[in-house]
Design an enzyme around this catalytic site. Structure first.
Site, PDB file in Angstrom:
ATOM      1  N   HIS A 234      32.918  46.102  37.511  1.00  0.00           N
ATOM      2  CA  HIS A 234      31.803  45.817  36.613  1.00  0.00           C
ATOM      3  C   HIS A 234      32.143  46.213  35.175  1.00  0.00           C
ATOM      4  O   HIS A 234      32.782  47.245  34.940  1.00  0.00           O
ATOM      5  CB  HIS A 234      30.557  46.594  37.039  1.00  0.00           C
TER       6      HIS A 234
ATOM      7  N   CYS B 271      33.882  40.796  33.450  1.00  0.00           N
ATOM      8  CA  CYS B 271      33.137  39.770  32.708  1.00  0.00           C
ATOM      9  C   CYS B 271      33.306  39.923  31.203  1.00  0.00           C
ATOM     10  O   CYS B 271      33.554  41.015  30.698  1.00  0.00           O
ATOM     11  CB  CYS B 271      31.648  39.855  33.037  1.00  0.00           C
TER      12      CYS B 271
ATOM     13  N   ARG C  93      35.743  35.449  32.013  1.00  0.00           N
ATOM     14  CA  ARG C  93      36.457  36.603  32.560  1.00  0.00           C
ATOM     15  C   ARG C  93      37.491  37.112  31.560  1.00  0.00           C
ATOM     16  O   ARG C  93      38.174  36.331  30.890  1.00  0.00           O
ATOM     17  CB  ARG C  93      37.168  36.232  33.864  1.00  0.00           C
TER      18      ARG C  93
END
Length: 262
Positions: A170, A244, A253
């Site tokens: 994340h 991300c 990405r």
């Protein structure tokens, strides 16, 4: 006797209507404030509280791994055959094709006792970022990434092996371990520790933006399918970090590559 003369008050209807409208507006304002407070609390929970929970749990997992390794330093423990663990898909990761394992020669000794799927089995350290994070098999959102872990793409090489040891994490919320990987530069170290083994990769290249379906970035010889100028052309022992970009979105990405230091 005087006659009673009725008095007519003009405009009372308008005042009633005005009072009624004011009440409606006041109620609407209160509702708006209430909704705003609820939304704010949800945002605080998602951005702040989930981070605290995930970071604390991830660091506890690191301590447990290190404690286990200290008690039983009997050889490396690495993930199961990655073909057995299919990805569930997540906004931090790259969409993976059906995994295929190539016949490659390990750079180091193979696994002695593989852990279960979704189980943390390694620790990733990035000195430049002051980052220490557990690594687990798979990229399932709830089982791995939302715990603040880095997740290994199924079908990719194990730490220290020839091929591509590819990870997702994340960038925002749930511990956001990969939030600042955009700050990594060529020459920075990416250290992976597994039971009894330590592998040091050196950052070589960064791809600032590509699509979520750019599966080339996690191939055994990583090279972008979207931007072919980015990547490698020779077999080797690679590491890939994906997350991300831009922040607080899942549109593209960000990719960081490194090679194993011999």
């Amino acid at each position: 006797m005087r006659d009673h003369i009725p008095v007519v008050v003009q405009g009372s209807g308008r005042r009633v209507r005005r009072v009624g409208l004011a009440g409606v507006l006041w109620a609407a304002a209160e509702l708006t404030v209430t909704v705003g407070v609820v939304v704010l609390l949800l945002v605080v929970h998602q951005v702040w509280w989930t981070n605290r929970q995930a970071v604390a749990a991830a660091q506890e997992q690191v301590r447990e791994l290190e404690s286990d390794w200290a008690r039983a330093p009997d050889g490396p423990e690495e993930p199961t055959d990655p073909v057995a663990s299919a990805p569930s898909g997540d906004e931090e990761s790259v969409s993976s094709p059906s995994p295929k394992v190539s016949a490659t020669v390990p750079a180091r000794a193979p696994a002695a006792k593989p852990p279960a799927r979704d189980q943390a089995y390694a620790v990733l350290r990035i000195p430049r970022l002051g980052l220490t994070v557990p690594v687990a098999q798979g990229i399932d959102k709830r089982a791995v990434l939302d715990k603040g872990y880095a997740g290994q793409y199924p079908g990719t090489a194990r730490p220290g092996e020839q091929g591509n040891f590819a990870l997702a994490g994340h960038r925002n919320t749930h511990g956001e371990p990969f939030r600042y990987i955009n700050r990594l530069r060529a020459g920075d170290e990416l250290i992976v520790e597994v039971r009894g083994q330590r592998y040091t990769y050196v950052v070589g290249k960064v791809l600032g933006e590509t699509t979520e379906r750019d599966t080339g970035v996690i191939a055994p010889v990583p090279r972008s399918l979207v931007k072919p100028d980015y990547g490698y052309s020779e077999p080797g022992a690679y590491i890939t970090l994906t997350t991300c970009t831009p922040e607080y979105t899942s549109k593209y990405r960000l990719v960081v590559w490194g090679t194993l230091r011999s």
